[in-house]
Scaffold this active site. Sequence first.
Site, PDB file in Angstrom:
ATOM      1  N   ASP A  35       0.862  -1.168   0.000  1.00 49.25           N
ATOM      2  CA  ASP A  35       0.000   0.000   0.000  1.00 49.25           C
ATOM      3  C   ASP A  35       0.911   1.234   0.000  1.00 49.25           C
ATOM      4  O   ASP A  35       2.081   1.142   0.376  1.00 49.25           O
ATOM      5  CB  ASP A  35      -0.882  -0.027   1.251  1.00 49.25           C
ATOM      6  CG  ASP A  35      -1.826   1.161   1.312  1.00 49.25           C
ATOM      7  OD1 ASP A  35      -2.352   1.541   0.263  1.00 49.25           O
ATOM      8  OD2 ASP A  35      -2.000   1.705   2.407  1.00 49.25           O
ATOM      9  N   ASP A  61      -1.437  -1.208   6.221  1.00 48.27           N
ATOM     10  CA  ASP A  61      -1.608  -0.789   7.621  1.00 48.27           C
ATOM     11  C   ASP A  61      -3.022  -0.334   7.959  1.00 48.27           C
ATOM     12  O   ASP A  61      -3.313  -0.026   9.107  1.00 48.27           O
ATOM     13  CB  ASP A  61      -0.627   0.334   7.952  1.00 48.27           C
ATOM     14  CG  ASP A  61      -1.021   1.667   7.313  1.00 48.27           C
ATOM     15  OD1 ASP A  61      -1.718   1.645   6.284  1.00 48.27           O
ATOM     16  OD2 ASP A  61      -0.630   2.715   7.848  1.00 48.27           O
ATOM     17  N   ASP A  93      -6.997  -2.428   4.140  1.00 49.06           N
ATOM     18  CA  ASP A  93      -6.048  -3.449   3.675  1.00 49.06           C
ATOM     19  C   ASP A  93      -6.348  -4.828   4.249  1.00 49.06           C
ATOM     20  O   ASP A  93      -5.785  -5.830   3.786  1.00 49.06           O
ATOM     21  CB  ASP A  93      -4.618  -3.057   4.076  1.00 49.06           C
ATOM     22  CG  ASP A  93      -4.156  -1.777   3.399  1.00 49.06           C
ATOM     23  OD1 ASP A  93      -4.466  -1.609   2.209  1.00 49.06           O
ATOM     24  OD2 ASP A  93      -3.494  -0.957   4.061  1.00 49.06           O
TER      25      ASP A  93
END
Length: 841
Positions: free
Chosen positions: A530, A729, A733
């Site tokens: 990410d 995080d 996700d």
Amino acid sequence: MNIKHDHDHHHGHINSDDHSCCGHGREKTAGVITRDPVCGMTADPEAGKPSLDHDGRLYHFCSEGCRTKFAAAPQDYLTAKDPVCGMTVDRSTAKHFLKVEGEKFYFCSAACQTKFEADPSAYRDGNRPAAKPAPKGTLYTCPMHPEVVSDRPGDCPKCGMALEPMGIPPDDEGPNPELVDFTRRLWVSAILALPLLALGMGPMLGLPLREMIGEPQATYLELLLATPVVLWAALPFFRRAWASVVNRSPNMWTLIGLGVGTAYVYSLVATLAPGIFPMSFRGHGAAVPVYFEAAAVIVALVFVGQVLELKARERTGSAIRALLDLAPKTARRIGADGSESDVPVDEIEAGDRLRVRPGERVPVDGSVLEGQSTVDESMITGEPLPLEKSKGDGLTGGTINKNGSLVMSAEKVGADTVLSRIVDMVAKAQRSRAPIQGAVDRVSAFFVPAVVAAAILAFIVWAAVGPEPSLANALLAAVAVLIIACPCALGLATPMSIMIATGRGAGEGVLIKDAEALERFSKVDTLIVDKTGTLTEGKPKLTDIVAFDGTDENRLLSLAASLERGSEHPLAEAIVSGAEARGIAFVEVTGFEAKTGKGVQGLAGDTMVALGNAAMLADLGIDSSALAEKTEALRGDGKTVMFVVVDSALAGLVAVADRIKPTTEAAIKALHDSGLKIIMATGDNERTARAVAKSLGIDEVRADMLPEGKSALIDELRAKGAVIAMAGDGVNDAPALAAADVGIAMGTGADVAMESAGITLVKGDLTGIVRARRLAEATMRNIRQNLGFAFGYNALGVPVAAGVLYPIFGLLLSPMIAAAAMSLSSVSVISNALRLRFAKL
């Protein structure tokens, strides 16, 4: 209770004595203590003090009074029980001694003395914390077979090993009772096995011990020495062997039980009824050979391997204990009336107000209510520099308050704190097994019957065509095969490496949820990351201020920040923080209005101000073409641009960016070097995402992705044969973390992300992934080495024990030598696994 350390036994509550009170008790030899067995004072043999011979041993006393007491009842003063671990200590040579309010206590080691000093009342009157029951609801599992779970302590039905409590261990576990028991059995076995060894091997070494004693007497002496070893010391081994037979799960204890039992029973019959054996069993002097020494030495050597394994287990648990030690045992609670008192951390509840003084550890997770200070959070973040903390800032239990006094509100206590969750993850990981262990178990299920068949075949061949005494040699070969094939090295190969790796990972800020994640991560070839919070800091910051048409930069920022103080948008917070960092003054704003998806506007003092995107300018009928080139350049660098309008005229723009973490670029390079393809999957816009990816050299970019899009990406890549790890995080996700072969969560992120991941990085940046990758590769390499050694050892050892070398070299392996080789293989596997503690990550 006050604790004092002085040199006078008759003053103070607790006296730690290593020298006599009059100065005469100095040790003449390093490490040797001569202590008055009555009062505990050190007694110098050369100081002319009273002494007394008892059972051939000379005891020394500090006074005639102590000598008289000893002479009247020696048995009362010879030994004492260590109040911490329960071991027996010789009072006259004890190195570690304390006197508590007139009561004397002796200790087997400095560690036990230290535990006693920390809380004497817990150990007095036989109150040993190690004996206290586990918390209600505790479950127990087998370290070798984690699928075995029981609601009470006992032995594993599959392998017979003692079940261990699951969950977070208590702060003071005390000594491992199995280690204490096995150590005691090891000493008894070793002490009795040594003279057996001398009697049995004496003739080969030219020692005429048997001739001096006489053959019949020597045989009965061997029986006398071997019986306690086999019938008492080896009892846990036989219990495990029987459990393996009853539960149809043959393992190493099956072979040990068969080998030791066969050698002992055969020797017992040969000693008590030699006449029932035919002449083919008899050796020189027409005596039937016995193998008591083999049975006893096998037991002693197996205990050596078991004690080494149990001690290694304690060392692997040091990561958990070190983490537990970070949490303070007490907290200073502020009552409703303002009074303050120290209470155990266990009694703290969410909502309590606590004071954290300079130098103290933060007791639980919470936030600052009053005060300012700097807090050392290196245990969580890995950063050496302390962080400033003021009202509203979060605090993590176990971190150290440096210089100011803080009043905090407790928010997460007990098992909910970050530290407790870290400990729990490590504990679970150390009990888990890698998929490779399943293959080992399947091999072991066939291996034991194959070994028994090999032993039977060896007996038949030796009995049929072997040299005289053929039956005796046949039995010797069969027993040697059973012993040397003991698969303890095979059983240890995977669990030892996993336990040590997870402990090492915890020390490096890499928390492994289970062994499966560790094994899979070593095979990963594609890493999806990410952007926000993983590659970047996750917190936008003001980067550029561009004033237009003669507007002053500071005034432009003052108006923009004053307006944004009324907004809760993350970009607004970045502008306000940037203005505060530059010392810009704020203006009172009235008539504040937020326009969704466009921007904000209001009256700053007597000036009308608007701040927003191109859509906001269009609504206001303002042309932004004069700043088009600058705008495009900033956006090309991945920055978000907002226009500032003052009194219906374009006054300039401000740019905000989520900065790339300083460690990201080097980490990306290291991950590329390890053979990983890196894909950025982000919900951010394509332009910003590509700008970040270009600066870092990322292989592929997927932008504008929703949470379900990331899961779909994983399915797409897996269909092409990729083995995928996902690092993120946020809550968004979590689905992708769970869908990936290995999910990697940043410890600074959302709780749900950490729960969905197999690996959590305490310090939320990509350098942790580099360390995790290296740890996974080193662990699997170590496991393969262990398995290769264990299988190779058995492949070579069984034929040698069966006697294939006899026709060429005249070599027939003694069961005792086979036992030594078997234990050496276990020690080698343990030693190799321990090398992971020093692996370069």
